[in-house]
Design a protein around this motif. Structure first.
Motif, PDB file in Angstrom:
ATOM      1  N   SER A 138       0.845  -1.198   0.000  1.00  0.00           N
ATOM      2  CA  SER A 138       0.000   0.000   0.000  1.00  0.00           C
ATOM      3  C   SER A 138       0.882   1.252   0.000  1.00  0.00           C
ATOM      4  O   SER A 138       0.532   2.264  -0.574  1.00  0.00           O
ATOM      5  CB  SER A 138      -0.974  -0.019   1.179  1.00  0.00           C
ATOM      6  N   GLU A 182      -6.425  -6.048   5.892  1.00  0.00           N
ATOM      7  CA  GLU A 182      -7.845  -6.334   5.672  1.00  0.00           C
ATOM      8  C   GLU A 182      -8.187  -5.777   4.292  1.00  0.00           C
ATOM      9  O   GLU A 182      -7.738  -4.691   3.951  1.00  0.00           O
ATOM     10  CB  GLU A 182      -8.683  -5.576   6.708  1.00  0.00           C
ATOM     11  N   PRO A 234     -10.279  -3.764   1.513  1.00  0.00           N
ATOM     12  CA  PRO A 234     -11.192  -2.651   1.680  1.00  0.00           C
ATOM     13  C   PRO A 234     -12.613  -3.189   1.652  1.00  0.00           C
ATOM     14  O   PRO A 234     -12.875  -4.199   0.990  1.00  0.00           O
ATOM     15  CB  PRO A 234     -10.924  -1.768   0.465  1.00  0.00           C
ATOM     16  N   GLU A 249     -16.151  -4.157   0.591  1.00  0.00           N
ATOM     17  CA  GLU A 249     -16.669  -4.239  -0.771  1.00  0.00           C
ATOM     18  C   GLU A 249     -17.844  -3.284  -0.913  1.00  0.00           C
ATOM     19  O   GLU A 249     -18.613  -3.116   0.028  1.00  0.00           O
ATOM     20  CB  GLU A 249     -17.131  -5.667  -1.054  1.00  0.00           C
TER      21      GLU A 249
END
Ligand SMILES: Nc1ncnc2c1ncn2[C@@H]1O[C@H](COP(=O)(O)OP(=O)(O)O)[C@@H](O)[C@H]1O
Ligand SMILES: [Mg+2]
Length: 481
Positions: A371, A451, A453, A455
């Motif tokens: 990320s 985790e 994102p 949905e």
């Protein structure tokens, strides 16, 4: 207390003699038999003012410090012994337990009185211990005959050594440092390197300890806490002889550890020593590292909050069996989310677990982009960096499992040409002859897997033909890409 107990056990004229004979003193007065390396240490203290001992585990070094404490007090009319170690537990339960043990066997001879961390023969002849969390406690000891003993010296902080140095002003002021050679800097490290000429240095490897030297015969039961052959084999088997764990704890060598070690061994060992009570604040989650090749095994680690609740290995098995075992463990611990390594067979396990539909399952592909892709070459690097941080923050408790510890200690990193942190890949690790770090991977999945994102709500229902039709009707878009 009777007068007899306070009277010096050895006449003043004899003290001088026994000061030169600490080994004989231990044998004759205290009825113990110091082993060869212990004799070497005792003689060194008698002959030198600065002695540094680097040693493997379980060599009897703390016991030697206890002998030295009593010997020093009994062979001087006025004397102080200050004993210290990084933690209160090390002072009370290790060093002073040994002092008390020897005292209890020879109380009449030694005289005076003993408490949990103090032995007093008279008002100017005493020994005491405290942990090294404050420098002030070293101030104000004016005694010509001062012995300072630092146990587990590699973990003692530099300001403490500064304070100790400021006490050692007289001609008969001595300092004994003993410890595992853990840290690559500081007074203890320097004593074997840059300031070595000022010290009498002693080295004890596992192979100098009484089981190996046969000072304890094969049929004799060794005292608990003494290093055994089995323990050496265990460390060698899991860690390999190049591993810093083996170097420090078995060979008594400073680790040749390069700077590219991700998690310092010391942090890992602290985490293995740490216990957190299970809390109810956090959901229980599982990291599942699925075997990829014939030799690797599947490892599941269950954690709650900062604590590992269970680590379980499944023999490399086929898909359905692995799935079944993982689900069984998840149910046992009421696991809320399973983070499963998505690569190879893992993808199949992920699918099957999802089909079972009992526990929420998140597939993690550590090879994908991080990320923070500026800092990390991929998700694996980012996850392991997160794991490292938990160790740095004392925010993780792991099982005291030699294999897990050595896998974690063997993790290394480099930087890409763009300056991103990059972890050595599993394949590289295997190719370099080290075992596949399955346990370390399961740990990082349990602790630092991201985790997904949430949905968008629209896709929360299964994608059916009707669903697609309704999507079309609502948004008027074609389903063609
Ligand atoms: N010479 C000895 N004779 C009898 N018992 C000993 C001797 N040396 C050490 N021990 C015992 O062996 C155990 C481990 O010794 P310790 O000094 O704690 O080792 P280390 O500090 O190197 O880990 C202790 O229980 C200690 O009492
Ligand atoms: Mg010790």
């Amino acid at each position: 207390m009777s007068k007899r107990q306070l009277a010096p056990a050895i006449g003043t004229s004899e003290q001088q003699y026994w000061r030169r004979k600490p080994v004989l003193f231990a044998k004759e007065y205290l009825s113990v038999n110091p082993w060869k390396k212990q004799q070497e240490i005792l003689s060194a203290i008698s002959n030198h003012n600065r002695v540094a001992v680097r040693s493997c585990n379980g060599s009897g070094k703390t016991f030697t410090a206890a002998l030295a404490t009593i010997w020093w007090l009994m062979t001087h009319d006025e004397a102080i012994v200050i004993t210290t170690a990084p933690t209160e537990r090390q002072v009370q339960n290790l060093l002073w337990r040994e002092i008390r043990g020897i005292y209890l066997k020879n109380g009449d001879l030694i005289g005076g009185k003993i408490t949990s961390t103090r032995l007093e023969l008279s008002s100017n002849r005493y020994a005491f211990g405290f942990s090294t969390n404050t420098t002030e406690r070293f101030q104000g000891f004016h005694n010509e005959n001062l012995l300072i003993i630092v146990d587990e010296a590699s973990g003692v902080k530099e300001p403490i050594f500064d304070a100790i140095r400021s006490c050692l002003t007289t001609a008969n002021a001595k300092l004994l440092m003993i410890g595992n050679p853990q840290n690559l800097s500081g007074t203890f490290y320097d004593a074997f390197h840059k300031t070595r000429s000022q010290w009498e240095t002693i080295h004890i490897s596992a192979f100098d300890t009484p089981i190996f030297t046969r000072e304890i015969a094969a049929h004799e039961p060794p005292p608990p806490g003494i290093l055994t052959k089995e323990w050496v084999d265990e460390i060698a088997g899991f860690a390999g002889e190049e591993n810093s764990r083996y170097q420090i704890h078995v060979l008594g060598e400073f680790p040749s550890q390069a700077d590219d070690t991700l998690i310092p061994l010391k942090w890992i060992e602290q985490a293995a020593d740490r216990h957190f009570d299970p809390d109810d604040e956090h959901d229980t989650v599982m990291g599942l590292d699925v075997a990829r090749f014939g030799d690797a095994k599947t490892v599941a680690i269950v954690r709650r909050g900062a604590a590992v609740v269970e680590m379980r290995e499944f023999p490399s098995a086929e898909l359905m069996e692995t799935t079944g075992r993982a689900q069984e463990l998840a149910t046992e611990h009421d696991v809320k989310t399973i983070f499963v390594d998505q690569v190879g067979i893992g993808a199949g396990v992920e699918d099957r677990l999802k089909e079972l539909g009992i526990t929420r399952v998140v597939g993690v592909n550590a090879g994908l982009k991080a990320s923070n892709s500026e800092r990390f070459s991929n998700l694996r690097a980012e996850m392991f960096h997160g794991l490292r941080q938990r160790f740095a923050d004392d925010d993780i408790a792991i099982p005291n499992d030699p294999e897990l510890i050595s896998q974690l200690a063997s993790l290394t990193y480099t930087y890409t040409s763009r300056g991103q942190l990059q972890m050595q890949s599993k394949e590289q690790i295997r190719n370099s002859g080290l075992p596949s770090p399955d346990k370390a991977d399961a740990l990082t999945l349990a602790f630092t897997a991201p985790e997904p994102p949430p949905e968008p709500e629209l896709f929360a229902f299964p994608l059916t033909r009707e669903g697609v039709e309704s999507y079309r009707r609502r948004f008027g878009k074609s389903s063609n890409h």
